[in-house]
Design a protein around this motif. Structure first.
Motif, short mmCIF file in Angstrom:
data_model
loop_
_atom_site.label_atom_id
_atom_site.label_comp_id
_atom_site.label_asym_id
_atom_site.label_seq_id
_atom_site.Cartn_x
_atom_site.Cartn_y
_atom_site.Cartn_z
N GLU A 163 -31.02 -17.77 -7.52
CA GLU A 163 -31.13 -17.56 -8.31
C GLU A 163 -29.86 -17.31 -8.67
OE1 GLU A 163 -34.25 -14.83 -9.95
OE2 GLU A 163 -34.20 -16.57 -11.20
N THR A 245 -27.64 -25.89 -11.40
CA THR A 245 -27.90 -26.43 -12.65
C THR A 245 -27.29 -24.79 -13.16
OG1 THR A 245 -29.45 -27.41 -12.43
CG2 THR A 245 -29.39 -26.84 -14.58
N ASP A 247 -27.24 -22.28 -17.39
CA ASP A 247 -27.53 -22.28 -18.52
C ASP A 247 -26.82 -22.17 -19.43
OD1 ASP A 247 -29.02 -21.43 -20.44
OD2 ASP A 247 -30.65 -20.12 -19.70
N ALA A 250 -26.60 -18.94 -21.24
CA ALA A 250 -26.75 -17.83 -20.45
C ALA A 250 -25.23 -16.92 -20.15
CB ALA A 250 -27.60 -17.46 -19.41
N GLY A 309 -28.24 -18.77 -14.01
CA GLY A 309 -28.32 -20.18 -13.08
C GLY A 309 -29.22 -20.42 -12.28
N ARG A 320 -26.51 -27.17 -18.49
CA ARG A 320 -27.74 -27.62 -18.98
C ARG A 320 -27.27 -26.22 -21.00
NH1 ARG A 320 -33.58 -26.50 -16.90
NH2 ARG A 320 -32.38 -28.80 -16.16
N ASP A 321 -27.33 -27.20 -21.87
CA ASP A 321 -27.06 -26.32 -22.92
C ASP A 321 -29.05 -26.90 -23.83
OD1 ASP A 321 -26.68 -24.83 -25.10
OD2 ASP A 321 -24.24 -25.81 -25.33
N ARG A 323 -31.07 -28.84 -24.74
CA ARG A 323 -32.09 -29.97 -23.68
C ARG A 323 -31.02 -31.22 -23.54
NH1 ARG A 323 -36.56 -32.09 -28.71
NH2 ARG A 323 -37.54 -30.04 -29.19
N GLU A 325 -27.71 -32.01 -20.82
CA GLU A 325 -27.70 -32.11 -19.27
C GLU A 325 -26.23 -32.31 -19.44
OE1 GLU A 325 -30.60 -32.16 -16.63
OE2 GLU A 325 -31.26 -30.30 -17.25
#
Lengths: 337, 337
Positions: A163, A245, A247, A250, A309, A320-321, A323, A325
């Motif tokens: 992570e 990836t 997020d 976040a 992420g 990724r925002d 749904r 990408e």
């Protein structure tokens, strides 16, 4: 009455002006004034070395950045690199290229900022050199630090599934710089803008977080964010030959910065991704080491540590925002044409 | 077809261009490419640190100094400082400020000179940074070295009656620089002048002499001569709070340089006193330690070591020439107005 400049001083007088301000700890056996400095090593530790420069007009703009901040930043960018290795600071060398027109008072204020951070971080200034330049002011700093062998934080070492975390909040420095520059260009009061640009002017190297991440062996890889989050992600992923990836929701942006950016038509996420100068740490943690990270969190006070992420076997860098990408946008690079 | 410049490269591509040329010895645990370098310490040794810069137009003139020499000198001036401490070189960091117009081929040749000396001196290049500059080319180098506690050579420590020595011959570099500059200004062939200016273009740091002076505990004080003999005498005497009497006839000037200087109307003694860039060592030896110095002489090959005077309790700096005595003339200082 004209204020004195460095051109009114001899090189020796300038060096004396600086060295008389430097405390010399007992582990510095030979300090400034000899051909080189001699230091006691830290028993059982490895030596860490890094160098970085602040050039007026390239990394910092003295037209709107006060001298104390120029000095603070010159050391801070280096200490941030030590933090990213999990190292504690030891010593620094200053290489100053000074335009002859630089005022002595301004030089003193640059030193105020630099020596203030040196004192608070426990860094001893042990040497350096001064040269006259027809070019812009440049402050080249080399720092040494110490780290124990099993506590080194490297850029590489992440595995798929690790992570990704960042310390602090992102984009504050870029927003602050924008406010400063705008105020300067519009001829507005700089003092007001400067209070809002503290994160840009006086970045705080995350030394405690770096040392604790190393001491707890919590991070599988780590680096500092000097050129924006997108650049950091790209470099960290590349060092471990992985992808990531992100997020988008976040990404930690402070409420104050988010509000100001939104009011002025900027996308906070884009500023966090592309804006430099945050000097936060980005690091990866194995899922099995979540407990180690909790140990670190307890020791870094109020500093937020946010999961943003996950590392992936595929080398793609994905944002990724909700749904959606998409590919991660690029960061900042010097010399880009 | 225009030759490529650094502006055609990204910062990362430039860094990669350099780092791919760097050998990484086993004691460098983390080399170039991470946030900082991590080194194994030398067991039982102290750490030695120094930094010095070469700025185009200030310390070196690229109009008549070839790129390889620019690179060689940038490292050599630092290694000379290590030699003056009795230290062995370990690692170096390069901080390069490059004008965007600098050709890639020229950069490669600068690196040829620098990396050649790094290899022959056993110095590992472990990191650095590159920045674009609107000012002149500047190469800021930090080196680290190691020395054992009882082998440190300091500037201070001389006592009245200690004899003063220099390594090598003096004035060759200043004469070489003069020949180079004259040839350039007259539009003459630079190649011929360059062969006569080897001591200026490729100074050889006196690492072996420094290490042996320390290992034999032969020197009571030591420094390197970067700004001429007069400056060196002044600084060495001041560090021990003493004076010195210089025997003018003893100052070692090579036959070739003496002849060329005399032919061109220069006083060889004045050139040795005021001319910089020799990077020889000046050091003092207690009369009782003459045997130790003999031990050093046996280990430094053909390098001359010449007695040039004696330290005195009186702080005066005196030059004795036959029966005449006069005050020592001044040396060179940057920023002098």
């Amino acid at each position: 009455l004209t204020a004195l400049t460095v051109a009114d001083c001899g090189e020796r007088a300038l060096i004396a002006r600086i060295t008389q301000r430097l405390p010399v700890p007992a582990w510095v056996l030979v300090g400034p004034g000899d051909d080189a400095a001699v230091l006691e090593p830290v028993r059982g530790a490895l030596e860490v070395l890094t160098t970085d420069v602040q050039v007026d007009g390239v990394h910092v703009d003295r037209r709107f950045v006060p001298p104390e901040a120029v000095g603070h930043r010159a050391l801070a960018v280096n200490l941030s690199d030590l933090a990213a290795m999990g190292a504690r600071p030891r010593a620094a060398l200053l290489s100053l290229a000074l335009p002859p027109s630089l005022g002595l008072e301004e030089l003193d204020r640059i030193l105020d900022g630099l020596l203030g951070l040196a004192a608070s971080s426990g860094t001893a200034i042990v040497g350096g050199n001064i040269t006259s330049t027809e070019g812009p002011l440049a402050i080249d700093v080399t720092v040494t630090g110490s780290v124990h062998r099993r506590r080194i934080l490297r850029r590489s070492g992440a595995r798929p599934g690790d992570e990704v975390f960042v310390t602090g909040t992102l984009g504050d420095a870029a927003a602050g710089l924008h406010r400063l520059r705008s105020a300067f260009e519009r001829g507005e009061d700089l003092l007001a803008a400067r209070t809002c640009a503290a994160r840009y002017l006086h970045p705080e190297p995350r030394l405690r977080a770096g040392v604790q991440l190393g001491a707890h062996r919590a991070a599988s890889s780590c680096m500092d964010l000097s050129d924006g989050l997108a650049d950091g992600i790209r470099q960290l992923a590349q060092a471990s030959d992985l992808g990531m990836t992100l997020d988008a929701a976040a990404v930690p942006v402070s409420a104050e910065t988010r509000e100001w950016l939104a009011q002025h038509g900027f996308d906070p996420l884009q500023v966090a991704l592309a804006g430099g100068d945050d000097f936060e740490l980005i690091f990866t943690v194995r899922p099995a080491h979540a407990g180690r990270l909790r140990g670190v969190r307890r020791l870094v006070g109020n500093l937020p540590i946010t999961r943003i992420g996950v590392m992936t076997r595929s080398r793609a860098l994905i944002m990724r925002d909700g749904r959606n990408e998409r590919e991660l946008p690029a960061g900042y690079e010097h010399f880009k044409s």
